[in-house]
Motif scaffolding. Structure first.
Motif, PDB file in Angstrom:
ATOM      1  N   GLU A 134      -9.851 -76.217  12.939  1.00 48.16           N
ATOM      2  CA  GLU A 134     -10.150 -75.962  11.859  1.00 48.16           C
ATOM      3  C   GLU A 134      -9.843 -74.166  12.042  1.00 48.16           C
ATOM      4  O   GLU A 134     -10.010 -73.693  10.651  1.00 48.16           O
ATOM      5  N   SER A 135      -9.910 -73.827  13.114  1.00 53.06           N
ATOM      6  CA  SER A 135     -10.245 -72.632  13.282  1.00 53.06           C
ATOM      7  C   SER A 135      -8.387 -72.417  12.777  1.00 53.06           C
ATOM      8  O   SER A 135      -7.779 -70.631  11.967  1.00 53.06           O
ATOM      9  N   LEU A 136      -7.102 -72.948  12.894  1.00 51.12           N
ATOM     10  CA  LEU A 136      -5.521 -72.789  12.581  1.00 51.12           C
ATOM     11  C   LEU A 136      -5.926 -72.607  10.682  1.00 51.12           C
ATOM     12  O   LEU A 136      -5.722 -71.610  10.228  1.00 51.12           O
ATOM     13  N   GLN A 137      -6.650 -73.712  10.653  1.00 45.89           N
ATOM     14  CA  GLN A 137      -7.218 -73.772   9.246  1.00 45.89           C
ATOM     15  C   GLN A 137      -7.505 -72.554   8.364  1.00 45.89           C
ATOM     16  O   GLN A 137      -6.928 -72.120   7.743  1.00 45.89           O
ATOM     17  N   HIS A 138      -8.750 -72.263   8.834  1.00 45.06           N
ATOM     18  CA  HIS A 138      -9.262 -71.121   8.610  1.00 45.06           C
ATOM     19  C   HIS A 138      -8.147 -69.725   8.481  1.00 45.06           C
ATOM     20  O   HIS A 138      -8.322 -68.925   7.508  1.00 45.06           O
ATOM     21  N   GLN A 139      -7.990 -69.822   9.675  1.00 40.33           N
ATOM     22  CA  GLN A 139      -6.952 -68.396   9.598  1.00 40.33           C
ATOM     23  C   GLN A 139      -5.672 -68.574   8.525  1.00 40.33           C
ATOM     24  O   GLN A 139      -5.607 -67.591   8.287  1.00 40.33           O
ATOM     25  N   PHE A 140      -5.544 -69.351   8.299  1.00 39.01           N
ATOM     26  CA  PHE A 140      -4.217 -69.923   7.873  1.00 39.01           C
ATOM     27  C   PHE A 140      -4.336 -69.294   6.588  1.00 39.01           C
ATOM     28  O   PHE A 140      -4.028 -68.696   5.428  1.00 39.01           O
ATOM     29  N   HIS A 141      -5.910 -69.868   5.830  1.00 33.56           N
ATOM     30  CA  HIS A 141      -7.065 -69.351   4.664  1.00 33.56           C
ATOM     31  C   HIS A 141      -6.622 -67.909   4.544  1.00 33.56           C
ATOM     32  O   HIS A 141      -6.393 -66.978   3.340  1.00 33.56           O
ATOM     33  N   LYS A 142      -7.688 -67.001   4.787  1.00 30.66           N
ATOM     34  CA  LYS A 142      -7.014 -66.009   5.833  1.00 30.66           C
ATOM     35  C   LYS A 142      -5.857 -65.511   4.778  1.00 30.66           C
ATOM     36  O   LYS A 142      -5.941 -64.150   4.713  1.00 30.66           O
ATOM     37  N   VAL A 143      -5.085 -65.679   6.087  1.00 32.72           N
ATOM     38  CA  VAL A 143      -4.120 -65.081   5.705  1.00 32.72           C
ATOM     39  C   VAL A 143      -3.054 -64.334   4.093  1.00 32.72           C
ATOM     40  O   VAL A 143      -3.085 -64.090   3.711  1.00 32.72           O
ATOM     41  N   MET A 144      -3.515 -66.339   3.704  1.00 28.18           N
ATOM     42  CA  MET A 144      -3.389 -65.808   1.656  1.00 28.18           C
ATOM     43  C   MET A 144      -4.427 -65.366   1.826  1.00 28.18           C
ATOM     44  O   MET A 144      -3.169 -64.629   0.353  1.00 28.18           O
TER      45      MET A 144
END
Lengths: 247, 247
Positions: A134-144
């Motif tokens: 989940e935290s990776l998903q969220h961080q990736f969304h933040k990067v985008m």
DNA sequence: GGCAAGGGTTGACGTGGATCAAACCGATAC
DNA sequence: GTATCGGTTTGATCCACGTCAACCCTTGCC
């Protein structure tokens, strides 16, 4: 003599996020140690890109995104008639290639401004892992999302600012990013030419050069070719907030 | 008299993606019927936004993204000194709010250009579901990436094109999007003012007006206030590809 | 050492779009 | 009907930036 047990990349080194001092700026931000290990597993390795060479070109099939491990890049789009628009300058820890997701084809060129190195992150695997972490998903969304917000800032700059404001905003932005990487926010070396700065800022190189000279005359910065020393940070900031019309 | 069993929103209607004729343009694209049903479950309902009202404002906490069900919006960012930059015009099926993910706070204003309606998609739940539904995850990533590519196009426009090219590009883009929605690509009604177009294109409203008049004189389009009829699509396209310097 | 090449600076001049100002047009209000 | 008002059009003038051109500085090569 050293064995190269994991010589799977041109550099002969496996990327290791957990050992990387850029992880706080990059995709691993916010992940636990164990999660970072799982991210490590999918990073396909590193790739060196020499100065002036493309990491990818517009039209190339999209397969991976890239995290800059060393060096810096520019991204640009070309018009049929040859006009170039630089859409961004990227430095260590920043992610390249997000433009390719939408059409499974890269829509811009990414060119190294100096000899550089990136971590290759195969996108299908990243999606798979981010379904589990989940935290990776969220961080990736933040990067985008950050990329989108950044782009809006550039639009503001291009659409509503005058030449000197644009350059001031550009310098302040660089300063901030150098600082975040532990370098001096006041003194740094530009990796791009005046022409590339101009393209990014929607100006001609002569205008960029004149603006630099003006800043120098006014004691805001010291400019020696590509070497920049910011003398009056506040002065630059002031330029930005109410220069247009000093009502 | 009709019962409102699911009167959970201001409109008294539960959004139903599976019934929505915009689904091919929106988040459900590429999902199976069953997957769309799961997406339906998380859509928190619809929200009406009256003309000139904000869907969200810069600085507001980010909680959900929005799919436009009816109407249209503009997004803009404001500088301290009041200067406005319109960063985009959105129409039905397009997603609003992606800027908010990075900082958990919206970074721009979204304003309805006409009385409009959006589907509210709580972001936490969207992330949760997209961890389970691969096709939803992928489609969401594509939507975000498309926004980045779009922004690069606007940078190109603002940084490298002259006034008439910008307006031509703008009209061609609108035309394409109206067509994708089943409307005439040649004849449509602008929802925004000349001032807003100008802000988006980095021009003053007078320049926009003059460019419209010029196009009209040249027989490219017929302009009647906000009503536009494109007469010579090819002519507009030609303007774009080699106007700058007809070398 | 000299010389070529690529980038940067500076000056003179031209122009596309901004600015300022007036008039126009189509709605809605009275 | 007239008044009002937001948005638009059009004209006259101005200026920030582009264009063109000369020159300079640094680096690398012979």
């Amino acid at each position: 003599m050293q064995m190269k047990a994991t010589a799977i990349t041109p550099t002969g080194l496996k990327a290791v996020c957990s050992q990387c001092n850029l992880r706080e700026l990059c995709l691993p931000f916010g992940l636990t140690g164990e999660e970072i290990d799982r991210l490590d597993e999918l990073v396909a390795g590193r790739r060196k890109v020499r100065r002036q060479h493309h990491l990818y070109s517009a039209g190339a099939p999209f397969e991976a995104i890239y995290a800059i491990r060393a060096g810096s890049f520019k991204t640009d789009v070309l018009l049929e008639d040859g006009r170039e628009q630089v859409t961004g300058f990227q430095m260590t820890g920043e992610i390249l290639g997000l433009d390719g997701i939408s059409s499974e084809t890269h829509s811009c060129n990414a060119t190294a401004l100096e000899d550089s190195e990136v971590c290759v992150i195969p996108f299908g695997q990243l999606e798979e892992l981010s379904r589990q972490v989940e935290s990776l998903q969220h961080q990736f969304h933040k990067v985008m999302s950050r990329e989108i917000v950044r782009d809006h800032g550039v639009m503001m700059l291009l659409g509503s600012m005058r030449a000197e404001e644009r350059l001031a905003a550009f310098l302040l932005n660089l300063s901030k990013r150098f600082m975040a990487r532990g370098y001096s926010p006041a003194e740094f070396h530009l990796r791009m030419t005046r022409d590339e700065i101009g393209s990014y800022l929607g100006l001609k190189l002569e205008t960029v050069s004149r603006a630099f000279s003006k800043f120098q005359d006014e004691g805001l910065v010291a400019v020696h070719q590509k070497h920049i020393r910011i003398i009056d940070l506040e002065g630059l900031r002031r330029l930005l907030t109410h220069c247009a019309k000093q009502t």
